[in-house]
Design a protein around this motif. Structure first.
Motif, PDB file in Angstrom:
ATOM      1  N   LEU A 344      33.325 -43.317 -10.523  1.00 16.78           N
ATOM      2  CA  LEU A 344      32.146 -42.565 -10.644  1.00 16.78           C
ATOM      3  C   LEU A 344      32.381 -41.195 -11.484  1.00 16.78           C
ATOM      4  O   LEU A 344      31.693 -40.816 -12.157  1.00 16.78           O
ATOM      5  CB  LEU A 344      31.427 -42.413  -9.070  1.00 16.78           C
ATOM      6  N   LEU A 345      33.565 -40.701 -11.089  1.00 14.56           N
ATOM      7  CA  LEU A 345      33.770 -39.435 -11.674  1.00 14.56           C
ATOM      8  C   LEU A 345      34.177 -39.915 -13.288  1.00 14.56           C
ATOM      9  O   LEU A 345      33.830 -39.198 -14.028  1.00 14.56           O
ATOM     10  CB  LEU A 345      35.006 -38.973 -11.166  1.00 14.56           C
ATOM     11  N   ALA A 346      34.645 -40.810 -13.418  1.00 18.62           N
ATOM     12  CA  ALA A 346      34.940 -41.457 -14.853  1.00 18.62           C
ATOM     13  C   ALA A 346      33.612 -41.688 -15.701  1.00 18.62           C
ATOM     14  O   ALA A 346      33.418 -41.242 -16.845  1.00 18.62           O
ATOM     15  CB  ALA A 346      35.855 -42.778 -14.836  1.00 18.62           C
ATOM     16  N   ALA A 347      32.663 -42.432 -14.988  1.00 19.28           N
ATOM     17  CA  ALA A 347      31.379 -42.346 -15.646  1.00 19.28           C
ATOM     18  C   ALA A 347      30.721 -41.051 -15.836  1.00 19.28           C
ATOM     19  O   ALA A 347      30.033 -40.699 -16.970  1.00 19.28           O
ATOM     20  CB  ALA A 347      30.490 -43.214 -14.700  1.00 19.28           C
ATOM     21  N   SER A 348      30.956 -40.099 -15.218  1.00 20.89           N
ATOM     22  CA  SER A 348      30.428 -38.752 -15.259  1.00 20.89           C
ATOM     23  C   SER A 348      31.089 -38.034 -16.444  1.00 20.89           C
ATOM     24  O   SER A 348      30.398 -37.330 -17.257  1.00 20.89           O
ATOM     25  CB  SER A 348      30.585 -37.968 -13.932  1.00 20.89           C
ATOM     26  N   LEU A 349      32.409 -38.435 -16.605  1.00 20.16           N
ATOM     27  CA  LEU A 349      33.037 -37.549 -17.628  1.00 20.16           C
ATOM     28  C   LEU A 349      32.832 -38.171 -19.052  1.00 20.16           C
ATOM     29  O   LEU A 349      32.491 -37.464 -19.865  1.00 20.16           O
ATOM     30  CB  LEU A 349      34.640 -37.768 -17.382  1.00 20.16           C
ATOM     31  N   TRP A 350      32.546 -39.568 -19.072  1.00 23.22           N
ATOM     32  CA  TRP A 350      32.278 -40.309 -20.225  1.00 23.22           C
ATOM     33  C   TRP A 350      30.696 -40.357 -20.627  1.00 23.22           C
ATOM     34  O   TRP A 350      30.463 -39.727 -21.530  1.00 23.22           O
ATOM     35  CB  TRP A 350      32.986 -41.663 -20.202  1.00 23.22           C
ATOM     36  N   VAL A 351      29.975 -41.033 -19.724  1.00 28.46           N
ATOM     37  CA  VAL A 351      28.555 -41.204 -19.930  1.00 28.46           C
ATOM     38  C   VAL A 351      27.779 -39.766 -19.511  1.00 28.46           C
ATOM     39  O   VAL A 351      26.964 -39.382 -20.647  1.00 28.46           O
ATOM     40  CB  VAL A 351      28.033 -42.370 -19.069  1.00 28.46           C
ATOM     41  N   LEU A 387      38.351 -34.966 -22.010  1.00 28.94           N
ATOM     42  CA  LEU A 387      37.383 -35.297 -20.766  1.00 28.94           C
ATOM     43  C   LEU A 387      36.904 -36.726 -21.234  1.00 28.94           C
ATOM     44  O   LEU A 387      37.340 -37.728 -20.016  1.00 28.94           O
ATOM     45  CB  LEU A 387      36.311 -34.255 -20.757  1.00 28.94           C
ATOM     46  N   ALA A 388      36.347 -36.842 -22.395  1.00 29.44           N
ATOM     47  CA  ALA A 388      35.767 -38.414 -22.234  1.00 29.44           C
ATOM     48  C   ALA A 388      37.016 -39.421 -22.482  1.00 29.44           C
ATOM     49  O   ALA A 388      36.739 -40.479 -21.857  1.00 29.44           O
ATOM     50  CB  ALA A 388      35.196 -38.556 -23.873  1.00 29.44           C
ATOM     51  N   LEU A 389      38.343 -39.061 -23.002  1.00 29.10           N
ATOM     52  CA  LEU A 389      39.204 -40.096 -23.039  1.00 29.10           C
ATOM     53  C   LEU A 389      40.022 -40.247 -21.688  1.00 29.10           C
ATOM     54  O   LEU A 389      40.022 -41.452 -21.253  1.00 29.10           O
ATOM     55  CB  LEU A 389      40.426 -39.602 -23.917  1.00 29.10           C
ATOM     56  N   ALA A 390      39.955 -39.287 -20.692  1.00 27.79           N
ATOM     57  CA  ALA A 390      40.383 -39.430 -19.409  1.00 27.79           C
ATOM     58  C   ALA A 390      39.310 -40.321 -18.742  1.00 27.79           C
ATOM     59  O   ALA A 390      39.870 -41.182 -17.914  1.00 27.79           O
ATOM     60  CB  ALA A 390      40.329 -38.261 -18.571  1.00 27.79           C
ATOM     61  N   GLY A 391      38.060 -40.353 -18.978  1.00 29.50           N
ATOM     62  CA  GLY A 391      37.132 -41.123 -18.236  1.00 29.50           C
ATOM     63  C   GLY A 391      36.982 -42.275 -18.861  1.00 29.50           C
ATOM     64  O   GLY A 391      36.795 -43.500 -17.908  1.00 29.50           O
ATOM     65  N   VAL A 392      37.569 -42.700 -20.095  1.00 30.75           N
ATOM     66  CA  VAL A 392      37.434 -44.058 -20.849  1.00 30.75           C
ATOM     67  C   VAL A 392      38.723 -44.645 -19.961  1.00 30.75           C
ATOM     68  O   VAL A 392      38.672 -45.979 -19.729  1.00 30.75           O
ATOM     69  CB  VAL A 392      37.788 -44.030 -22.097  1.00 30.75           C
ATOM     70  N   VAL A 393      39.846 -44.063 -19.988  1.00 30.12           N
ATOM     71  CA  VAL A 393      40.882 -44.791 -19.288  1.00 30.12           C
ATOM     72  C   VAL A 393      40.865 -45.215 -18.004  1.00 30.12           C
ATOM     73  O   VAL A 393      41.119 -46.345 -17.556  1.00 30.12           O
ATOM     74  CB  VAL A 393      42.232 -43.746 -19.603  1.00 30.12           C
ATOM     75  N   ILE A 394      40.306 -44.258 -17.054  1.00 33.94           N
ATOM     76  CA  ILE A 394      40.043 -44.777 -15.883  1.00 33.94           C
ATOM     77  C   ILE A 394      39.099 -45.696 -15.628  1.00 33.94           C
ATOM     78  O   ILE A 394      39.243 -46.726 -14.812  1.00 33.94           O
ATOM     79  CB  ILE A 394      39.627 -43.502 -15.003  1.00 33.94           C
ATOM     80  N   LYS A 425      27.057 -55.726 -18.788  1.00 28.26           N
ATOM     81  CA  LYS A 425      27.778 -54.767 -18.585  1.00 28.26           C
ATOM     82  C   LYS A 425      28.967 -54.683 -19.348  1.00 28.26           C
ATOM     83  O   LYS A 425      29.257 -53.644 -19.895  1.00 28.26           O
ATOM     84  CB  LYS A 425      27.919 -54.283 -17.190  1.00 28.26           C
ATOM     85  N   VAL A 426      29.995 -55.569 -19.191  1.00 30.85           N
ATOM     86  CA  VAL A 426      31.171 -55.613 -19.799  1.00 30.85           C
ATOM     87  C   VAL A 426      30.968 -55.278 -21.533  1.00 30.85           C
ATOM     88  O   VAL A 426      31.523 -54.764 -22.137  1.00 30.85           O
ATOM     89  CB  VAL A 426      31.951 -56.823 -19.415  1.00 30.85           C
ATOM     90  N   LEU A 427      30.233 -56.290 -21.865  1.00 35.69           N
ATOM     91  CA  LEU A 427      29.545 -56.212 -23.455  1.00 35.69           C
ATOM     92  C   LEU A 427      29.017 -54.824 -23.701  1.00 35.69           C
ATOM     93  O   LEU A 427      29.511 -54.156 -25.199  1.00 35.69           O
ATOM     94  CB  LEU A 427      28.619 -57.168 -23.766  1.00 35.69           C
ATOM     95  N   LEU A 428      28.395 -54.162 -22.934  1.00 33.92           N
ATOM     96  CA  LEU A 428      27.866 -52.982 -23.298  1.00 33.92           C
ATOM     97  C   LEU A 428      29.032 -51.922 -23.472  1.00 33.92           C
ATOM     98  O   LEU A 428      28.921 -50.813 -24.246  1.00 33.92           O
ATOM     99  CB  LEU A 428      26.843 -52.664 -22.113  1.00 33.92           C
ATOM    100  N   VAL A 429      29.878 -52.136 -22.204  1.00 32.25           N
ATOM    101  CA  VAL A 429      31.024 -51.012 -22.416  1.00 32.25           C
ATOM    102  C   VAL A 429      31.979 -51.430 -23.470  1.00 32.25           C
ATOM    103  O   VAL A 429      32.439 -50.399 -24.098  1.00 32.25           O
ATOM    104  CB  VAL A 429      31.885 -51.225 -21.109  1.00 32.25           C
TER     105      VAL A 429
END
Length: 646
Positions: A344-351, A387-394, A425-429
């Motif tokens: 959830l933190l990763a989604a907040s960082l990225w999205v 920040l976005a890159l950390a979210g993407v990785v997680i 969802k996977v396709l959207l990601v």
């Protein structure tokens, strides 16, 4: 030195993200439950007893909410025969007991149960069958027109989310859950921006500092209060959705004070729901203060920023503790909760960060002069990227392994509605990753190069003198051309930055669907009406070959509804002739969640058919594997998927 510092900060973020992601890699694939699933019972499933039992005991995979977990026992005529005292055991929150009368007559009995998980609040219905034999050892057959268990505990309701139908009440729950996810991701993402992008900006440029201050002011003035108010209302909506699931879509019962009392004070879900509410209320007070008191000391701004950051992390924790991760049992619960929190933190960082960039920051710098706007945009993106890159990785590491918890095979990505939602969802990601890669690796470097050339050309023009008039006139057209190029590439980059959060919102919508149905999504036809969904159940008839195409199987499942069914099979050999010198078994597996595999051994009827009674313990999408055993001890099997309504 400035660039080295940025790369160092990015490396530091990745250094934090990778170890956390590796923790998810090892622990997110451990078994987790999305509902309180029946593990065992006494009497056991399909047991044939010589003496009648005095009670039915059932053990489930999660702690039960005693206010809304119940069971009924009915006979072959669908009449309730238990003592109406079903309850959760005082010494074991995962055991449910219902008493039976003395001298229960011989016959077939169906136990219909409904559970609400005390951990994540989700509701599940199911059944099991047992029989009491007559004195000669035989068991009376079920001959009534109504299958035992029909209509018990709301089992016929199309509004039950576990039936996989997106009707009015389940759509309401989906909408509320999605709004909570969107609100949390956006609000937490904004706090992360304020703390780790804007406050850490090391630029001394006045226009950069001014843009950062205007971005914070825009969020506080137009977005903070509406987002938190929406979160507050959606949080109440989630609670009402739980009530609708318990009451089979009855709004009056769902809104009754007794329902709210049972949901809030008799489960851990209710406790953490209250925590969510408290965090939101405190954040609302701070947002109202910031909106009213706009002229504040710099120290006050810093205090507000850190308080909001702490509240955002608390909100992530409360949402996680009231979700599926809290339902994992034993020593693994802590790891599951940490993994879900990080996701959830990763989604907040990225999205959430992309939403802030699109809705808050880009409108702030839109009217700045082109050179200033380009410099501000490039500088801000450079600070947001770690920040976005950390979210993407997680997210990229944790997502696939979290999916493994709920899926048993790749075929379920197509055969179940839950799997299809996950596939979308996977396709959207993937689309989001590709879009981000285009803007980071292609558009941004091109804009940076063009902007550097444009600034250089402007400097040459400003340095020109009267003696260098010819040189200045030669440089001016080049500067004009570079200005057009910078403007075009800036518009292209900002267009991509506006599209990225839309893809992120679509990802969260898919997550909301998967959350509401919690692994029980069915392949629902969008054209079905509520009347069609509750129409008379029809037996399933199907013909399919074995995998080696040596036999053709004719299968009938009657009445094809949750509970007791009769499985009938006839087998044709490669020449199309009936083959009776064989043994036949049917193996049933629930595709929408992991409930194990049950075997039904069919008996010949002397007329070329093999049949036996067996259970489909809940409505949903089932896979039936018919296995044929020849006298030579060879095995031949064929599979078919069926949809069994409640």
């Amino acid at each position: 030195m400035l660039y080295l510092r940025r790369y160092y900060n990015a490396g530091r973020m990745l250094g934090l993200a990778f170890p956390l992601a590796m923790l998810l890699l090892f622990f997110s694939a451990l078994p987790a439950e999305a509902h309180a699933i029946l593990l065992r019972s006494d009497p056991g499933k399909d047991a044939v007893l010589s003496t009648p039992p005095s009670q039915v005991s059932m053990w489930f995979s999660e702690d039960l909410n005693p206010s809304f977990s119940t069971a009924e026992v009915v006979n072959a005529s669908n009449t309730q025969v238990d003592a109406k005292d079903s309850h959760v055991a005082a010494n074991d929150p995962r055991e449910m007991i219902v008493s039976l009368p003395n001298n229960l007559p011989a016959g077939v009995y169906v136990v219909v149960w409904r559970t609400q998980s005390a951990d994540d609040g989700h509701v599940l219905r199911g059944s099991l069958r047992f029989s009491v034999a007559q004195a000669d050892g035989t068991v009376p057959q079920v001959t009534g027109k109504v299958a035992p268990g029909t209509g018990i505990l709301g089992g016929n309701s199309a509004s039950d989310a576990s039936s996989g139908q997106l009707d009015g009440s389940s759509f309401f729950s989906f909408l509320m859950v999605t709004l909570v996810d969107l609100g949390v991701v956006f609000w937490v993402g904004a706090q992360l921006w304020h703390s780790f992008v804007l406050q850490l900006h090391d630029s001394e440029a006045v226009e950069q500092q001014d843009a950062d201050q205007r971005a914070v002011a825009r969020f506080e003035r137009y977005f903070a209060l509406p987002i938190l108010l929406l979160l507050l209302l959606a949080n109440f909506g989630v609670l009402i959705g739980q009530g609708l699931a318990l009451s089979s879509g009855d709004w009056g019962q769902a809104l009754a004070p007794a329902t709210f009392q049972g949901l809030l004070f008799h489960s851990r879900f209710g406790s953490f729901w209250i925590l969510r509410l408290g965090v939101i209320v405190i954040a609302l007070v701070l947002a109202a203060f910031a909106s009213v008191v706009r002229e504040r000391p710099r120290a006050m701004d810093s205090i507000l920023s850190w308080l909001n950051l702490i509240l955002s992390l608390a909100l992530l924790t409360a949402v996680t503790l009231s979700g599926h991760a809290a339902a994992v049992s034993g020593d693994l619960q802590t790891f599951a909760i940490v993994g879900d929190w990080l996701h959830l933190l990763a989604a907040s960082l990225w999205v959430g960060g992309m939403l802030y960039l699109s809705l808050i920051y880009l409108p702030v710098i839109r009217h700045s002069a082109l050179p200033e706007r380009t410099r501000i945009l490039l500088s801000t993106l450079a600070h947001f990227s770690p920040l976005a890159l950390a979210g993407v990785v997680i997210m990229a590491v944790s997502g696939p392994f979290n999916a493994v918890v709920h899926m048993d095979s790749f075929s379920q990505l197509i055969t179940t509605a839950y799997g299809r939602a996950l596939s979308v969802k996977v396709l959207l990601v993937v689309a989001l990753l590709v879009t981000s890669a285009i803007h980071v690796l292609l558009y941004r470097p091109r804009l940076k190069k063009a902007s550097t050339q444009y600034d250089s050309a402007l400097s040459q023009n400003e340095a020109g003198t009267a003696d260098e008039e010819k040189q200045v006139l030669a440089v001016a057209p080049e500067a004009k051309q570079l200005e057009q190029s910078v403007g075009q590439q800036t518009r292209r980059l900002t267009t991509v930055l506006h599209w990225e959060p839309l893809l992120g919102v679509a990802v969260l919508v898919c997550t909301g669907l998967m959350n509401v149905f919690a692994g029980s999504l069915l392949p629902a036809a969008a054209s079905q009406t509520p009347t069609q969904q509750t129409a008379t159940v029809k037996p399933y008839h199907g013909t399919f070959p074995t995998k080696d195409h040596q036999y053709t199987i004719n299968l009938t499942v009657s009445p094809n509804r949750f509970g007791t069914n009769v499985f009938t099979v006839s087998v044709l050999d490669s020449k199309g002739k009936p083959d009776t010198n064989i043994g036949v078994s049917v193996y049933t597996q629930m595709l929408d969640m992991d409930m194990g595999t049950d075997a039904v051994n069919l008996q010949p009827d002397g007329k070329g058919h093999f049949s036996a009674q067996g259970d489909l313990n809940m409505g949903g999408h089932w896979q039936l594997r018919v296995e044929i055993r020849t006298p030579e001890a060879t095995l031949h099997s064929g599979t078919v998927d069926i949809t069994t309504p409640f």
